[in-house]
Design an enzyme around this catalytic site. Sequence first.
Site, PDB file in Angstrom:
ATOM      1  N   ARG A  26       0.819  -1.226   0.000  1.00  0.00           N
ATOM      2  CA  ARG A  26       0.000   0.000   0.000  1.00  0.00           C
ATOM      3  C   ARG A  26       0.850   1.273   0.000  1.00  0.00           C
ATOM      4  O   ARG A  26       0.433   2.287   0.556  1.00  0.00           O
ATOM      5  CB  ARG A  26      -0.968   0.029   1.188  1.00  0.00           C
ATOM      6  N   ARG A  30      -3.454   6.558   1.068  1.00  0.00           N
ATOM      7  CA  ARG A  30      -4.009   7.785   1.655  1.00  0.00           C
ATOM      8  C   ARG A  30      -3.099   8.486   2.646  1.00  0.00           C
ATOM      9  O   ARG A  30      -3.347   9.637   2.996  1.00  0.00           O
ATOM     10  CB  ARG A  30      -5.349   7.461   2.330  1.00  0.00           C
ATOM     11  N   ARG A  39      -6.357  11.197  -6.117  1.00  0.00           N
ATOM     12  CA  ARG A  39      -7.615  10.479  -5.916  1.00  0.00           C
ATOM     13  C   ARG A  39      -8.794  11.442  -6.008  1.00  0.00           C
ATOM     14  O   ARG A  39      -9.829  11.104  -6.596  1.00  0.00           O
ATOM     15  CB  ARG A  39      -7.611   9.786  -4.563  1.00  0.00           C
ATOM     16  N   ASP A  76      -6.669  -3.116  -7.662  1.00  0.00           N
ATOM     17  CA  ASP A  76      -7.224  -3.760  -6.471  1.00  0.00           C
ATOM     18  C   ASP A  76      -7.527  -5.216  -6.783  1.00  0.00           C
ATOM     19  O   ASP A  76      -7.850  -5.558  -7.935  1.00  0.00           O
ATOM     20  CB  ASP A  76      -8.503  -3.054  -6.001  1.00  0.00           C
ATOM     21  N   TYR A 153     -14.815 -12.345  -0.630  1.00  0.00           N
ATOM     22  CA  TYR A 153     -15.551 -11.109  -0.968  1.00  0.00           C
ATOM     23  C   TYR A 153     -16.718 -11.406  -1.911  1.00  0.00           C
ATOM     24  O   TYR A 153     -17.783 -10.796  -1.809  1.00  0.00           O
ATOM     25  CB  TYR A 153     -14.598 -10.080  -1.599  1.00  0.00           C
TER      26      TYR A 153
HETATM   27  O1  CP3 Z   1      -0.109  -2.140  -2.400  1.00  0.00           O
HETATM   28  C1  CP3 Z   1      -0.380  -1.258  -3.234  1.00  0.00           C
HETATM   29  O2  CP3 Z   1      -0.073  -0.059  -3.050  1.00  0.00           O
HETATM   30  C2  CP3 Z   1      -1.022  -1.655  -4.542  1.00  0.00           C
HETATM   31  C3  CP3 Z   1      -2.435  -1.437  -4.672  1.00  0.00           C
HETATM   32  C4  CP3 Z   1      -3.369  -2.291  -3.858  1.00  0.00           C
HETATM   33  C5  CP3 Z   1      -4.576  -1.805  -3.320  1.00  0.00           C
HETATM   34  N1  CP3 Z   1      -5.259  -2.865  -2.781  1.00  0.00           N
HETATM   35  C6  CP3 Z   1      -5.022  -0.404  -3.371  1.00  0.00           C
HETATM   36  C7  CP3 Z   1      -6.120   0.028  -2.486  1.00  0.00           C
HETATM   37  C8  CP3 Z   1      -3.292  -3.658  -3.565  1.00  0.00           C
HETATM   38  C9  CP3 Z   1      -2.190  -4.658  -3.844  1.00  0.00           C
HETATM   39  C10 CP3 Z   1      -4.511  -4.003  -2.907  1.00  0.00           C
HETATM   40  C11 CP3 Z   1      -4.824  -5.370  -2.479  1.00  0.00           C
HETATM   41  C12 CP3 Z   1      -6.062  -5.620  -1.750  1.00  0.00           C
HETATM   42  N2  CP3 Z   1      -7.273  -5.025  -1.899  1.00  0.00           N
HETATM   43  C13 CP3 Z   1      -6.205  -6.638  -0.791  1.00  0.00           C
HETATM   44  C14 CP3 Z   1      -5.126  -7.627  -0.396  1.00  0.00           C
HETATM   45  C15 CP3 Z   1      -4.086  -7.028   0.462  1.00  0.00           C
HETATM   46  C16 CP3 Z   1      -4.536  -6.621   1.825  1.00  0.00           C
HETATM   47  O3  CP3 Z   1      -4.527  -5.401   2.094  1.00  0.00           O
HETATM   48  O4  CP3 Z   1      -4.879  -7.512   2.625  1.00  0.00           O
HETATM   49  C17 CP3 Z   1      -7.524  -6.608  -0.336  1.00  0.00           C
HETATM   50  C18 CP3 Z   1      -8.121  -7.506   0.733  1.00  0.00           C
HETATM   51  C19 CP3 Z   1      -8.196  -5.586  -1.056  1.00  0.00           C
HETATM   52  C20 CP3 Z   1      -9.630  -5.210  -0.976  1.00  0.00           C
HETATM   53  C21 CP3 Z   1      -9.792  -3.823  -0.524  1.00  0.00           C
HETATM   54  N3  CP3 Z   1      -9.474  -2.714  -1.265  1.00  0.00           N
HETATM   55  C22 CP3 Z   1     -10.309  -3.380   0.711  1.00  0.00           C
HETATM   56  C23 CP3 Z   1     -10.764  -4.289   1.837  1.00  0.00           C
HETATM   57  C24 CP3 Z   1     -10.287  -1.985   0.692  1.00  0.00           C
HETATM   58  C25 CP3 Z   1     -10.865  -1.044   1.718  1.00  0.00           C
HETATM   59  C26 CP3 Z   1      -9.942  -0.875   2.870  1.00  0.00           C
HETATM   60  C27 CP3 Z   1      -9.301   0.485   2.808  1.00  0.00           C
HETATM   61  O5  CP3 Z   1      -8.097   0.565   3.074  1.00  0.00           O
HETATM   62  O6  CP3 Z   1     -10.024   1.458   2.546  1.00  0.00           O
HETATM   63  C28 CP3 Z   1      -9.711  -1.591  -0.539  1.00  0.00           C
HETATM   64  C29 CP3 Z   1      -9.477  -0.200  -0.984  1.00  0.00           C
HETATM   65  C30 CP3 Z   1      -8.089   0.146  -1.433  1.00  0.00           C
HETATM   66  N4  CP3 Z   1      -7.292  -0.636  -2.219  1.00  0.00           N
HETATM   67  C31 CP3 Z   1      -7.411   1.366  -1.176  1.00  0.00           C
HETATM   68  C32 CP3 Z   1      -6.175   1.299  -1.820  1.00  0.00           C
HETATM   69  C33 CP3 Z   1      -5.115   2.378  -1.903  1.00  0.00           C
HETATM   70  C34 CP3 Z   1      -7.977   2.553  -0.390  1.00  0.00           C
HETATM   71  C35 CP3 Z   1      -8.924   3.234  -1.317  1.00  0.00           C
HETATM   72  C36 CP3 Z   1      -9.009   4.711  -1.153  1.00  0.00           C
HETATM   73  O7  CP3 Z   1      -8.177   5.440  -1.728  1.00  0.00           O
HETATM   74  O8  CP3 Z   1      -9.946   5.137  -0.470  1.00  0.00           O
END
Ligand code: CP3
Length: 345
Positions: A26, A30, A39, A76, A153
């Site tokens: 990540r 944010r 964003r 994602d 999911y």
């Molecule tokens: O790592 C990176 O920077 C690459 C991009 C990436 C994202 N999600 C961006 C993201 C990667 C590799 C993921 C993987 C992901 N997504 C996983 C597996 C890894 C982990 O974290 O366990 C899972 C379970 C998801 C599903 C997901 N996406 C959830 C549960 C959420 C909401 C939680 C949150 O942090 O808000 C997301 C959103 C998400 N994916 C964000 C980002 C940067 C936040 C979105 C935003 O900008 O509001």
Amino acid sequence: MTKATKTILRALAGETLPTPPIWMMRQAGRYLPEYRATRAQAGDFLSLCYTPDLAAEVTLQPIRRYGFDAAILFADILLLPQALGPKLWFETGEGPRMETTTTMDQVRALRPTSAIHDTLSPVYETVRILARELPRETTLIGFAGAPWTVATYMIAGRGSKDQGAAHALKNTDRATFTALIDRITEATVEYLSAQVDAGAEVVKLFDSWAGSLKGQDFEDFAVKPAAAIISAMKARYPHLPIIAFPREAGEGYIGFAAKTGADCVALDNSITPEWAAQNVQPTGCVQGNLAPEHMVTGGEALIRETRRVVDAFRNGPHIFNLGHGITPDANPDNVQLMIDTVRGA
Ligand code: CP3
């Protein structure tokens, strides 16, 4: 610079380096003001994922700011199931929501694997932009969710603490559950292949909920799908390095690389680096595993625990990372302190 001189590729090939290469789960997110600005420009998270110029921009931001050794494609894990048909949206402050897939008819109604590229082609375009624009020394990592995590999911239609809905389907309607796992497995191979064709140099499989699979379930739904995906990818791309992340697998980390064919196992921070150095690293490269909370709290504890991770893994191949994604409340200065500590340690 040729591929073989990139530090991450050297670690993935089994080399012990004097200073571990470093990137952060990540890392585009944010906690960075420049991410929040891009964003806002995109409007919402999914628009950001599907707008190649902006997705490439946020991928590059942490590389410019910190000089990480790897960039991870900004996308994602839920884009792939979305490409199979179910609607996906994000509730502000709550996380993902998805149309559920819980019956055999719904599994059969998923779009064919060959159709995923209609939805996912902007992601491949992001990879192509990154392959052109990244610094020569930076490795480009593509990724997908592992089938079990993606299925949790799809079945629940949202995130959940205990993955209860997916466990229930697994236990009450095995045929539907395994058909779904098989569909995701097949589509994941095509999705990752398209990322590699576009320029990804390494791929990573995120099994964020692997830890809730116990005993034979862990073998059947964490190990087996990962092994199937990795062997299919290696058949097509024999030299492609693959990182597997069976998060919170505990004892399941032991032998995971050997059983799945992964070149590297990513470690969460529920295990100590000393335990992992003894039990996991002897069979190959490991990645991890500083607790993300140190990016919030910083200070002496950050320095001490960062050095501890570096020292524990010093005698084998290691890629420094956090044990899970950095959180939005992290302080960007603490990330710099971690990097300075790793590189100066
Ligand atoms: O790592 C990176 O920077 C690459 C991009 C990436 C994202 N999600 C961006 C993201 C990667 C590799 C993921 C993987 C992901 N997504 C996983 C597996 C890894 C982990 O974290 O366990 C899972 C379970 C998801 C599903 C997901 N996406 C959830 C549960 C959420 C909401 C939680 C949150 O942090 O808000 C997301 C959103 C998400 N994916 C964000 C980002 C940067 C936040 C979105 C935003 O900008 O509001």
